[in-house]
Design an enzyme around this catalytic site. Sequence first.
Site, PDB file in Angstrom:
ATOM      1  N   ASP A   1       1.466 -28.529 -27.205  1.00  0.00           N
ATOM      2  CA  ASP A   1       2.412 -28.638 -26.493  1.00  0.00           C
ATOM      3  C   ASP A   1       1.616 -30.383 -25.968  1.00  0.00           C
ATOM      4  OD1 ASP A   1       5.171 -30.130 -25.623  1.00  0.00           O
ATOM      5  OD2 ASP A   1       5.324 -27.972 -24.793  1.00  0.00           O
TER       6      ASP A   1
HETATM    7  C1  BGC Z   1       8.131 -30.116 -24.824  1.00  0.00           C
HETATM    8  C2  BGC Z   1       8.417 -29.681 -26.108  1.00  0.00           C
HETATM    9  C3  BGC Z   1       8.313 -31.635 -27.041  1.00  0.00           C
HETATM   10  C4  BGC Z   1       7.251 -32.048 -26.310  1.00  0.00           C
HETATM   11  C5  BGC Z   1       7.594 -33.500 -26.478  1.00  0.00           C
HETATM   12  C6  BGC Z   1       7.477 -30.952 -24.352  1.00  0.00           C
HETATM   13  O1  BGC Z   1       7.887 -31.495 -23.068  1.00  0.00           O
HETATM   14  O2  BGC Z   1       8.064 -28.902 -24.246  1.00  0.00           O
HETATM   15  O3  BGC Z   1       9.338 -29.008 -27.052  1.00  0.00           O
HETATM   16  O4  BGC Z   1       8.493 -31.027 -28.133  1.00  0.00           O
HETATM   17  O5  BGC Z   1       7.573 -32.131 -24.743  1.00  0.00           O
HETATM   18  O6  BGC Z   1       8.427 -34.230 -26.621  1.00  0.00           O
END
Ligand code: BGC
Length: 726
Positions: free
Chosen positions: A269
């Site tokens: 993530d």
């Molecule tokens: C989120 C993810 C997301 C990623 C990219 C993170 O803060 O938890 O779900 O895909 O950001 O935007």
Amino acid sequence: MNQLLKNVLTLAAVVSVSVVSAQKKSATPVYLNEDAPIEQRVEDALERMTLDEKVAFIHAQSKFSAPGVPRLGIPEVWCTDSSHGIREECAWDKWSGAEWTNDACTAFPGLVCLAASWDPELASRYGVAIGEEARYRNKTVLLGPGLNIYRTPLCGRNHEYMGEDPYLVSTLAVPYIKGVQSNGVATCAKHFALNNQEQRRHSTDVEISDRALYEIYLPAFKAATVDAGSWSIMGAYMKYKGEYCCHNQYLLDDILKGEWGWDGVVISDWGGVHDTHQAIHHGLDLEFGTWTDGLSQGKANAYDAYHLADTLKTLVKAGKVSEDVLDEKVRRVLRMVFRTTMSKDRPYGSFVSPEHSAAAREIAQGGIVLLKNENKVLPMRPAEVKKLLVVGDVATASMMKSGSSTTLKAKYEILPLDGIKAAYPNAEITYMRGYEVDKRKAEPLKDVVEAAREADAVIVFAGLYYKGGQDAEGVDRKSMELPYGQDKVIEALCGVNPNYAVVMVSGTGVAMPWKDKVPAIVQGWHCGSEAGTALASVLTGEVNPSGKLPYTYYASLDQCGAHVLGDYPGDKNHHQVYRDDIFVGYRFIDREGIKPNFPFGHGLSYTTFEYSNVRINRTKGNANSKWVVSVDVTNTGDVDGKEIVQLYVAAPKGKLNARAVKELKGYNKVALKAGETRTVEIPMDFSSLAYFDEAMHDWNVLAGEYKALIGASSQDIRGEVAFEVK
Ligand code: BGC
């Protein structure tokens, strides 16, 4: 020309053609040969890559891309949010938009609405449609679907997930994923695992029994990776057993790549990587993020300082990390590239097409839930409504911008009020905001009450916005209460007009202190581009609602296991014990004999269904024995409708200390014409009976008497049959 000469010339021509094609063939490296087996392409590409290229290949070069191998023609890897629409293009190194003008997408309903449809066919359609949008925008990876479990109604991201039951989530995740990937775009099932709250998501260390982990929190991820073959997965921000989930030996190496034997890519993530040693050795393959050590510190364009960047290169060069470790990560990313952007089977996709609008609308229509309908207040037929009062800021508020990864730039968004206006072309419609949001002023409450008295019918749109502390990422709600004093407005209108309906636009459960006084309540979700049309079609009766709740609609937090038994949101050291164990949602409700506002699986229709003659048949006599549970269902009303017939299994407790009273193990959504009777069959196999045996570290089935329960909801069981397992 004599015949001999002719033959010689023909032969020469054939020889020269085959020499040319042999030359061509040998000039085409295996990795570029689209017909070669993927594993051969992977090994060939890997052999050709330099150390610098390999290291560059496994970490970001921009907010959403990794560089590929330009020298070899291996394209960049482009990721995009999210589960319910393709995010606008972002600036290279920023979360903000790049201000393109050709990237406004179709906004699909939040995944919780898909879950409420209990319809694998719609899930497949959803996956195909959003996959086509991702493909058209040339993305390699779609950062979804969100598969975390609804453990608390407060979780800010419940609207991105598919409810509380692992079986329901799994059965919808599989067709969604297959649909997306049929477009040559990888899904990235997220957030693996235990991202069941947003509060302290970067620091919470979860302690949980193996049984609860395997029975409740992992099944959807196993279905996504093993059954659907998702080509990537996203690690969660949380910690489990003291290690961040993005580089967690237990989850990634032991379970995902070990027990499940999965060959895809673990993507971090964004900013979820915190430890270089673990990032290298504990299962992570591809690092994405913002800064060097998480989300908030460091400098812009810091990609070389990532854990899987220069540091890794130095360690490999110094012989402190074997190049084999690096190669294994590169192999996985290459495999994903050959499955997606470098696959000859990749179609071209499509964007904001009428088909996608229709899919968005029909998914919404399939998922909207009629929670309550006293005195048949709904539908409000256009022919019968001359003066309609619509109340609520939600009716005119865009639900696209959350400020985080679910933010969408939609090509269009039909707001609830617009949908209503189109559906009641001949009615006099009065709109009142009702409550003040930000600086949008509201009318005095007494005026709203007065208008309600004069109208034929009143619809209040209430709910949660895509804003921090409501339905949004990064924080949980503080309580189940609706914001902005919406309850006050809803209460004030109770008893004023008998034709009164409240539509809840939210992705999670809210407190409804007025529940017994409002005659009709609809759970309307966040439905995306087609929200207004879909909501109006249900209110007018053009569409007969057929969704059922994918989670328990608690009256208050003290009905929810995570709040009563667990230590949500964790102690002062951000350590959290999941004391609720397997007792999540209805499993807790059943055990405690609680009456929630609306139970898991509940949803009404404009018609009624009668169930009779529940029976069970065994289809095979061996260990993989399959049963079919059948029931006759009759549409006893005067309109056509769809019913979701649910199968729960009640297992013997045996030597187990705790066993859920019953668990969902099957369902079938059937369309029935008014008056029609059909036999609904729900298959069930041996694995439906299994529990996770911690001592064996494996699934086990107890001998004894089981019951198959057939219900219209988890608390509306219409019939049962017992069966014996020896
Ligand atoms: C989120 C993810 C997301 C990623 C990219 C993170 O803060 O938890 O779900 O895909 O950001 O935007």
